[in-house]
Design a protein around this motif. Structure first.
Motif, PDB file in Angstrom:
ATOM      1  N   THR A  19       0.825  -1.207   0.000  1.00 20.33           N
ATOM      2  CA  THR A  19       0.000   0.000   0.000  1.00 20.33           C
ATOM      3  C   THR A  19       0.860   1.257   0.000  1.00 20.33           C
ATOM      4  N   LEU A  21       3.971   1.601  -1.081  1.00 18.07           N
ATOM      5  CA  LEU A  21       4.634   1.755  -2.376  1.00 18.07           C
ATOM      6  C   LEU A  21       3.659   2.276  -3.425  1.00 18.07           C
ATOM      7  N   ALA A  22       2.430   1.747  -3.407  1.00 13.99           N
ATOM      8  CA  ALA A  22       1.430   2.166  -4.391  1.00 13.99           C
ATOM      9  C   ALA A  22       0.985   3.607  -4.163  1.00 13.99           C
ATOM     10  N   ASP A  23       0.767   3.971  -2.893  1.00  9.59           N
ATOM     11  CA  ASP A  23       0.291   5.322  -2.578  1.00  9.59           C
ATOM     12  C   ASP A  23       1.294   6.392  -2.987  1.00  9.59           C
ATOM     13  N   HIS A  24       2.584   6.077  -2.856  1.00  7.76           N
ATOM     14  CA  HIS A  24       3.614   7.062  -3.168  1.00  7.76           C
ATOM     15  C   HIS A  24       4.250   6.846  -4.546  1.00  7.76           C
ATOM     16  N   GLU A  25       3.726   5.839  -5.260  1.00 10.23           N
ATOM     17  CA  GLU A  25       4.201   5.529  -6.612  1.00 10.23           C
ATOM     18  C   GLU A  25       5.717   5.334  -6.646  1.00 10.23           C
ATOM     19  N   ILE A  26       6.204   4.489  -5.736  1.00  8.24           N
ATOM     20  CA  ILE A  26       7.618   4.158  -5.657  1.00  8.24           C
ATOM     21  C   ILE A  26       7.769   2.644  -5.755  1.00  8.24           C
ATOM     22  N   SER A  27       8.982   2.201  -6.060  1.00  7.24           N
ATOM     23  CA  SER A  27       9.192   0.759  -6.243  1.00  7.24           C
ATOM     24  C   SER A  27       9.991   0.128  -5.115  1.00  7.24           C
ATOM     25  N   GLU A  44       9.862  -3.875  -4.800  1.00  4.96           N
ATOM     26  CA  GLU A  44       8.846  -4.646  -5.507  1.00  4.96           C
ATOM     27  C   GLU A  44       9.363  -6.038  -5.830  1.00  4.96           C
TER      28      GLU A  44
END
Length: 215
Positions: A19, A21-27, A44
């Protein structure tokens, strides 16, 4: 570097990490302990091992892969120890470290091991977008004047598309490679063409032994 660092705790659940990683658009994200010190990195790729549910064999690497595929927290899935860099590390050195380990980014830590930023491949490449005039001014003021204590009238610095050409004369031969090395360390320098000459060859100077030494 990017100074807005998103970190996770080793106790954060698998879902919480995804969550974040997805919320901050990072890998990937640094994993920090209660004192804020870096203890690992979860990416990821680490999380995909669980999704792949890889079947491990008897070897040590296979056992590690199997353990990671069964991870339920960031601490279990993370890669540790983390490969890091510091804010004052030269761009070239950070790039070599990134290439050596096949990473896309490195955590930047302070002297206490706490993350203060993230440097990516894009960050490292961005330094080569510096204007030639900026590079020229830095080489003149930081290298020629402050580091080498030379008269800028004696050393010509020409910069074109990041390629620096050094011309002129320096007092002694030993300064020629030093000038080239220091210039190459300037952010944005793609290549150094060294055409410096010198007044005196100091490489053949005799070395003095300790005072009063007898044979």
């Amino acid at each position: 570097m990017t100074s807005d660092v998103v970190t996770v705790s080793p106790d954060d659940s698998f879902k919480d990490v995804i969550t974040a990683l997805a919320d901050h658009e990072i890998s990937g994200a640094p994993v920090v302990d209660e004192g804020g010190r870096l203890i690992g990195v979860v990416t990821e790729a680490d999380l995909l091992r669980k999704a792949a549910a890889g079947q491990g064999g008897p070897g040590r690497r296979q056992r590690l892969e199997r353990q990671r595929s069964e991870a339920t927290t960031a601490g279990e899935a993370m890669s540790s120890p983390a490969v890091t860099t510091t804010a004052d590390t030269a761009v070239a050195e950070a790039a070599r470290s990134m290439c050596r380990h096949g990473f896309k980014r490195l955590p930047v830590v302070d002297p206490d091991g706490r993350p203060v930023g993230i440097v990516s491949r894009a960050d490292l490449l961005s330094v080569f977008l510096r204007a030639d005039a900026e590079i020229h001014d830095e080489v003149i003021h930081e290298i020629v004047i402050q580091s080498l204590w030379l008269d800028p009238a004696e050393v010509e610095v020409d910069v074109r598309d990041g390629v620096v050409t050094l011309r002129g004369r320096v007092p002694v031969a030993s300064l020629v490679p030093i000038a080239e090395r220091l210039t190459a360390s300037v952010d944005g320098v793609v290549r150094v063409i060294n055409r410096l000459d010198y007044d005196e060859d100091d490489s053949a100077r005799p070395h003095r032994g300790r005072a009063g030494r007898r044979h």
